[in-house]
Motif scaffolding. Structure first.
Motif, mmCIF file in Angstrom:
data_model
loop_
_atom_site.group_PDB
_atom_site.id
_atom_site.type_symbol
_atom_site.label_atom_id
_atom_site.label_comp_id
_atom_site.label_asym_id
_atom_site.label_seq_id
_atom_site.Cartn_x
_atom_site.Cartn_y
_atom_site.Cartn_z
ATOM 1 N N TYR A 148 0.646 -1.325 -0.008
ATOM 2 C CA TYR A 148 0.025 -0.320 0.136
ATOM 3 C C TYR A 148 0.690 1.135 0.190
ATOM 4 N N SER A 163 -6.822 0.180 -6.970
ATOM 5 C CA SER A 163 -7.321 1.505 -6.106
ATOM 6 C C SER A 163 -8.349 1.101 -5.162
ATOM 7 N N HIS A 164 -8.157 1.555 -3.886
ATOM 8 C CA HIS A 164 -9.184 1.342 -3.052
ATOM 9 C C HIS A 164 -9.404 2.817 -2.081
ATOM 10 N N GLN A 165 -10.727 2.846 -1.552
ATOM 11 C CA GLN A 165 -11.171 4.362 -0.979
ATOM 12 C C GLN A 165 -11.372 3.822 0.550
ATOM 13 N N VAL A 166 -11.078 4.888 1.212
ATOM 14 C CA VAL A 166 -11.031 4.807 2.539
ATOM 15 C C VAL A 166 -12.755 5.107 3.245
ATOM 16 N N ASN A 203 0.754 7.463 4.684
ATOM 17 C CA ASN A 203 -1.021 7.424 4.606
ATOM 18 C C ASN A 203 -1.394 7.802 6.069
ATOM 19 N N GLN A 228 -5.484 -4.378 9.195
ATOM 20 C CA GLN A 228 -7.084 -4.119 9.122
ATOM 21 C C GLN A 228 -7.786 -5.250 9.408
ATOM 22 N N THR A 245 -9.835 0.383 4.562
ATOM 23 C CA THR A 245 -10.150 0.496 2.685
ATOM 24 C C THR A 245 -11.186 -0.424 2.518
ATOM 25 N N ASP A 246 -11.955 -0.069 1.623
ATOM 26 C CA ASP A 246 -13.037 -0.674 1.174
ATOM 27 C C ASP A 246 -13.025 -2.013 0.631
ATOM 28 N N ILE A 268 -6.439 4.963 -2.051
ATOM 29 C CA ILE A 268 -5.345 4.042 -1.455
ATOM 30 C C ILE A 268 -4.708 3.153 -2.526
#
Length: 333
Positions: A148, A163-166, A203, A228, A245-246, A268
């Motif tokens: 990451y 790509s991931h979103q928070v 991050n 996580q 992250t999603d 992310i």
């Protein structure tokens, strides 16, 4: 003593006749006879008893013939193995990964496809946090790692894979889970489970800056967790909420809800990194296969848009929640 001496001797020993052996080897009979004599002088005893018509293996020659056959077979097999290794078909590939990146998408797909295409290769997987992977790749303990953390090291190469979103993980009955539109300022009095800064400094700083800009100036951090999965477990226990992250939707506990927060837009990225001077043909094949994946060719968020804005994770035990895990049950880490 050279390999050709052994090959010549095996041919004569199997035929017990110089003429037939010379014809099979496509060499002149006098040259073949001279090579056998040179070999006998080097080892110090006669390999053949000379007869009026042909030759016969001596007692020492019979033993030597079996060993020469084995040696030549091992040399041929070694050459085949080396050629396959040079083409990246066999060998050992050491890859690191973060646990949450392995739950779904490009990472398990890439590893599964590599195993399918290279069944004779050894794939060694190491679950590590991103910074530990970077150091392991830099030192040569890993060939590559899914991380990451972006790296600016000029000695490193990388390819973007996802790509991931928070999102915000909350206990299912937490007051903020009932808000229709959730903003950062709504979390000012909320307890947080956070990750240590040493784990992802860049991050960590980005997230705090986004929180401050959104009105959450001092998040009330009551507990830290290094990954996580642990953060989700602590949220499920009711210790607080957590930014994750999603990608965590694929392993989210049933007592945890993932919520979109309006304010922060913090993509992310997940990247594969490796040393530019790593000449492993197996690594080159792995990277080539990875680039062929559709999600890598078009780097967009790898997870589908949620059907609802409030709860964006399937409950544990649904088909979606378990997708992408089978590979890691099969490969020993």
């Amino acid at each position: 003593m050279e390999l050709r001496h052994l090959r010549y001797f095996v041919a004569v020993g199997e035929d017990e006749h110089y003429g037939r052996a010379a014809k099979r080897l496509r060499v002149a009979q006098p040259a073949l006879s001279s090579q056998i004599q040179d070999l006998e002088r080097e080892i110090g005893f006669q390999l053949f008893d000379r007869l009026p018509r042909g030759v016969r293996l001596s007692a020492g020659g019979k033993v030597f013939l079996e060993d020469c056959r084995r040696i030549l077979q091992e040399v041929d097999e070694a050459a085949v193995r080396a050629e396959r290794a040079a083409r990246g078909l066999i060998g050992t590939l050491r890859v690191g990964f973060t646990e949450s990146a392995s739950w779904h998408g490009v990472v398990p797909d890439a590893l599964r496809e590599f195993r399918r295409r290279h069944r004779e290769a050894e794939l060694l997987l190491s679950p590590l946090i991103s910074l530990d992977q970077v150091e392991a790749v830099r030192s040569g303990r890993l060939d590559a790692g899914f991380v990451y953390v972006p790296t600016s090291d000029p000695d490193m190469a990388h390819v973007h894979v996802a790509s991931h979103q928070v999102v915000l993980a909350t206990p299912r009955r937490h007051p903020v889970s009932r808000l229709k539109r959730l903003r950062l300022r709504d979390l000012a009095e909320t307890d947080f489970v956070w990750f240590p800064r040493r784990q992802h400094p860049a991050n960590y700083d980005r997230l705090l800056q986004a929180c401050s800009q959104g009105g959450l100036t001092n998040p009330r951090i009551v507990q830290e967790a290094v990954d996580q999965a642990t953060m989700l477990s602590l949220v499920a226990c009711g210790l607080g909420v957590a930014f994750v992250t999603d990608a965590t939707r694929w392993r989210c506990p049933k007592d945890v809800v993932l919520r979109r927060v309006v304010d922060p837009r913090l993509p992310i990225t997940v990247s594969l990194i490796w040393r530019k001077d790593n000449g492993s043909p197996l690594l080159a094949r792995f990277v080539a296969h990875l680039r062929q994946l559709a999600e890598v060719r078009a780097p967009t968020p790898t997870l589908p848009a949620p059907k609802a804005a409030v709860e964006v994770t399937p409950a544990l035990g649904t088909p979606e929640a378990g997708r992408g895990e089978s590979f890691f049950r099969k490969v020993r880490v």
